[in-house]
Scaffold this active site. Structure first.
Site, PDB file in Angstrom:
ATOM      1  N   TYR A  36     -22.529  13.704  48.145  1.00  9.67           N
ATOM      2  CA  TYR A  36     -21.520  13.498  47.029  1.00  9.67           C
ATOM      3  C   TYR A  36     -20.660  12.413  48.029  1.00  9.67           C
ATOM      4  O   TYR A  36     -20.379  12.772  49.061  1.00  9.67           O
ATOM      5  CB  TYR A  36     -20.625  14.581  46.736  1.00  9.67           C
ATOM      6  CG  TYR A  36     -19.333  14.430  46.137  1.00  9.67           C
ATOM      7  CD1 TYR A  36     -19.381  14.151  44.428  1.00  9.67           C
ATOM      8  CD2 TYR A  36     -18.123  14.015  46.713  1.00  9.67           C
ATOM      9  CE1 TYR A  36     -18.367  13.906  43.908  1.00  9.67           C
ATOM     10  CE2 TYR A  36     -16.889  13.710  45.979  1.00  9.67           C
ATOM     11  CZ  TYR A  36     -17.047  13.504  44.796  1.00  9.67           C
ATOM     12  OH  TYR A  36     -16.056  13.229  43.878  1.00  9.67           O
ATOM     13  N   GLU A  91     -17.246   7.100  41.786  1.00  9.23           N
ATOM     14  CA  GLU A  91     -17.860   8.481  42.238  1.00  9.23           C
ATOM     15  C   GLU A  91     -19.181   8.409  42.116  1.00  9.23           C
ATOM     16  O   GLU A  91     -19.914   8.145  41.137  1.00  9.23           O
ATOM     17  CB  GLU A  91     -17.166   9.725  41.124  1.00  9.23           C
ATOM     18  CG  GLU A  91     -17.670  11.108  41.651  1.00  9.23           C
ATOM     19  CD  GLU A  91     -17.114  11.890  40.645  1.00  9.23           C
ATOM     20  OE1 GLU A  91     -17.218  12.060  39.585  1.00  9.23           O
ATOM     21  OE2 GLU A  91     -16.459  13.187  41.399  1.00  9.23           O
TER      22      GLU A  91
END
Ligand code: GDP
Ligand code: MN
Length: 398
Positions: free
Chosen positions: A118, A206
């Site tokens: 991530y 993101e």
């Protein structure tokens, strides 16, 4: 301004960030052509069909599917395009899918150990610095990771004067447990990602997941990009990336009319001049036991035309049970605004089907109140803040 995954990836790619490549399509025919072209460009024979909507969690909702040949690309695209996709981030009805991204399959068949990370870049508002947030626990619900195992999420703050320093990029690659070729690739990836974030004037990147393939490539498989609207004047080519189909239709209409309007869930519409007063008014409505249905700043020139447009927009929201007009007459005189309210009310006739409470304060407030009280219209006037709140409470109770 939010972007679709395919648009975000194009921006990343333009700054040298390696991405899972793909081509966007609006029909299953286009999807097949896209797949063929992708095979020519990348050599891939498997594809991922990915719904393009402004919401995450698409995989969970059935909006991301693997296709092992062109027939599957066609049938899957046909199923996904036009569907109402429900994900944990959409409303219960879901969001209509207008386009799919046909992407190369980067989880090679037989690749036993693809690693998913991530990574996001965003502004830390408490320190006023950009930061890179990252974790080894990519691919899945990052919210759940933050909740259950917060020690697995790392952050790296960046000094705006220095930019991302090489040792910081290396630290990130190290904390992700990488070595050798993958380590170097990650350093390049992080550096390019941060440059892209700054140069594109974004407020959020993101990337979940960032993928490490078995042959040590690091690439962005997903991309959520939010551009800073206030910087769009510097990026004329980005302005056209806005997809109005993804935005709240009432907000789009208000924006076109030059009104600063944000749709909310409550039952009291508000029309206010000035953003600070608008926020104060929303508090006032809460205090009176209501809930603001919107934020609306009509700005300095509250003439009849503008007031009428604003009423029209507020009334499009079926939850509105009352409207509170709260105007401070500083430069604009209250009696002019009052006249605007009265004229708009007259013009709109029975389109106005909820009580209106009008509080005007400032220059010529007394004349304004008289004007409203003598207009013969069903407008409830108030002078004080508390008085306005009480009247809102009364109409909500009745
Ligand atoms: P999101 O669910 O909206 O976050 O969409 P993503 O783009 O992150 O895709 C969801 C999931 O689909 C990813 O976490 C991957 O596990 C999977 N996925 C994405 N690309 C590929 C691919 O090329 N091959 C395979 N097999 N799975 C993929
Ligand atoms: Mn994702």
């Amino acid at each position: 301004m939010n972007l679709h995954e395919y648009q975000g990836k194009e921006i990343l790619n333009s700054f040298g960030v390696r991405i899972q490549r793909g081509i966007v399509a609006s029909s299953h025919k286009e999807a097949v052509d896209a797949a063929k072209q992708l095979t020519t460009e990348t050599g891939t024979s498997w594809y991922v069909v990915k719904a393009q909507i402004h919401a995450g969690g698409r995989g969970k909702g059935g909006g991301v599917k693997l296709a092992k040949n062109l027939e599957e690309v066609e049938t899957i695209s046909n199923d996904i395009i036009g569907m109402m996709l429900k994900t944990p981030q959409t409303s219960v009805e879901g969001k209509k899918v207008n386009q799919v991204l046909i992407a190369e399959d980067v989880y090679y068949p037989g690749d036993s150990e693809p690693e998913e990370y991530y990574m996001s870049v965003l502004l830390n508002r408490s320190t006023g610095r950009n930061m890179i947030m990252y974790s080894t626990e990519g691919g899945m619900d990052i919210e759940a990771v933050a909740e259950e195992t917060p020690h697995l999420i790392f952050t790296e703050e960046i000094d705006p004067a220095m930019g991302l320093l090489p040792f910081q990029a290396r630290k990130i690659a190290f904390n992700l447990g990488l070595s050798g070729g993958a380590f170097k690739e990650m350093v390049k990836f992080v550096s390019a990602l941060y440059t892209a974030y700054v140069k594109s004037d974004s407020s959020l990147f993101e990337i979940n997941p960032v993928l490490k393939t078995s042959d040590d490539k690091i690439l962005a498989v997903d991309a959520k990009v939010t551009l800073d609207d206030n910087a769009l004047y510097r990026h004329k080519d980005y302005a056209q990336l806005r997809d109005l189909r993804e935005e709240n239709p009432i907000e789009v209409e208000a924006k076109a009319a030059g009104l600063n309007y944000v749709d909310l869930d409550g039952n009291v519409g508000c029309m206010v001049n000035g953003a600070g007063l608008a926020m104060g008014t929303m508090d006032l409505i809460k205090q009176a036991g209501g809930d603001p249905a919107n934020f609306l700043d009509v700005g300095g020139t509250a003439d009849a035309q503008r007031v009428e447009t604003a009423f029209g927009i507020i009334l499009k929201d079926p939850n509105v049970k009352a409207i509170l007009v709260n105007i401070f007459g500083g430069i604009v005189r209250c009696d002019r605004v009052a006249q605007g309210v009265v004229d708009a009310y007259k013009n709109m006739g029975d389109k106005i089907n909820v009580p209106i409470i009008c509080r005007l304060q400032g220059t010529n407030a007394k004349e304004a109140k008289e004007l409203i009280d003598n207009s013969g219209m069903e407008i409830i006037s108030a002078t004080e803040f508390q008085e306005a709140a009480d009247k809102v409470q009364e109409v909500l109770a009745s």
